[in-house]
Design an enzyme around this catalytic site. Structure first.
Site, mmCIF file in Angstrom:
data_model
loop_
_atom_site.group_PDB
_atom_site.id
_atom_site.type_symbol
_atom_site.label_atom_id
_atom_site.label_comp_id
_atom_site.label_asym_id
_atom_site.label_seq_id
_atom_site.Cartn_x
_atom_site.Cartn_y
_atom_site.Cartn_z
ATOM 1 N N GLY A 1 -6.646 -4.124 -2.849
ATOM 2 C CA GLY A 1 -6.113 -3.024 -2.045
ATOM 3 C C GLY A 1 -4.634 -3.173 -1.757
ATOM 4 N N SER A 2 -3.811 -2.186 -2.119
ATOM 5 C CA SER A 2 -2.381 -2.369 -2.009
ATOM 6 C C SER A 2 -1.637 -1.069 -2.315
ATOM 7 C CB SER A 2 -1.945 -3.476 -2.989
ATOM 8 O OG SER A 2 -2.629 -3.323 -4.215
ATOM 9 N N ARG A 3 -0.362 -1.195 -2.729
ATOM 10 C CA ARG A 3 0.473 -0.018 -2.964
ATOM 11 C C ARG A 3 1.589 -0.343 -3.939
ATOM 12 N NH1 ARG A 3 3.783 2.295 2.167
ATOM 13 N NH2 ARG A 3 5.733 2.771 1.116
#
Length: 249
Positions: free
Chosen positions: A207-209
């Site tokens: 989970g990240s960006r």
């Protein structure tokens, strides 16, 4: 299908197949699978079944499907799967603009459009090069692990900046940002590497960006709230500026 030319005239041969698991995730899958079998051997079913489902989840997280990458010098493709969560006019990070002493130039200073792509745990987490060219910088910055959906995550979270320069001198910078659950940014490239557009450059665990900084005079071809696919979705066309509107429904 890897390396095969496909086009809009029907050239090429495709078939559906299970996506392979990236080597980075196989060890995690083996660990959870071994724990599941061990607890099942001792008849601890209340633990064995959740571990079995966790194994499937881990393998799904590290899936690495092939992508059909558009081959056009004017296109900037998405480096990540996920949701376009922010589109803003910002100054590029200092790590991508200042003289770092390496002798390579950075991005020019001044406002540019930043597209932020939020990756949930259900998205493919292999990141890809938005353009083809030479890797000029890979800059790791330690930081916090706030929700990657927040605007300030670009400056405060653990992150890694990558700068790619095309043969014609155009440069694209993008940033892998760790999130609330993510705790490791894994690079596949280093300065001096020559990349093709859509080539794998790294991953972020759990989970990240990813932030992409478009060149000046270029507007996004994607909309806020749109789902994008790494290596396939066109984020922008170099030198094209046009307002595009959409309706959520």
């Amino acid at each position: 299908m890897a390396g095969e030319i496909l086009d809009n005239k029907g050239r090429g041969d495709v078939s559906w197949s299970w996506p392979p698991i990236h080597p980075e995730g196989r060890k995690f899958g083996l660990i959870t699978a071994a724990l599941s079998l061990l607890t099942a051997f001792f008849a601890w079913e209340t633990i064995a079944w959740p571990l079995a489902f966790l194994t499937l989840g881990v393998l799904a997280f590290f899936r690495d499907p092939e992508r059909v990458v558009p081959q056009s010098d004017d296109l900037i493709v998405s480096p990540a799967d996920g949701l376009v969560s922010l589109i803003q006019e910002v100054d590029p990070p200092a790590e991508l603009t200042v003289d770092d002493g390496s002798g390579t130039r950075g991005l020019p200073e001044g406002k540019v459009t930043r597209i932020s792509i939020f990756m949930s745990v259900f998205d493919v987490h292999i990141n890809r090069a938005p353009i083809g060219g030479t890797v000029q910088r890979v800059v790791y910055m330690p930081g916090k692990f706030m929700n990657a959906d927040l605007d300030k995550a670009s400056e405060e979270n653990e992150r890694q900046h990558i700068l790619i320069e095309r043969p014609d001198g155009m440069m694209i910078g993008f940033t892998q940002i760790a999130g609330l659950v993510a705790r490791r940014i894994v690079p596949f490239v280093k300065p001096g590497d020559l990349l093709a557009v859509g080539q794998r450059v790294g991953l972020i665990r759990f989970g990240s960006r990813v932030d992409v900084y478009l060149p000046a005079g270029t507007d996004p071809k994607v909309l806020l709230g749109q789902k994008v696919i790494a290596g396939e979705t066109m984020l922008a066309e170099v030198g094209t500026q046009k307002l595009i509107e959409g309706i959520a429904q």
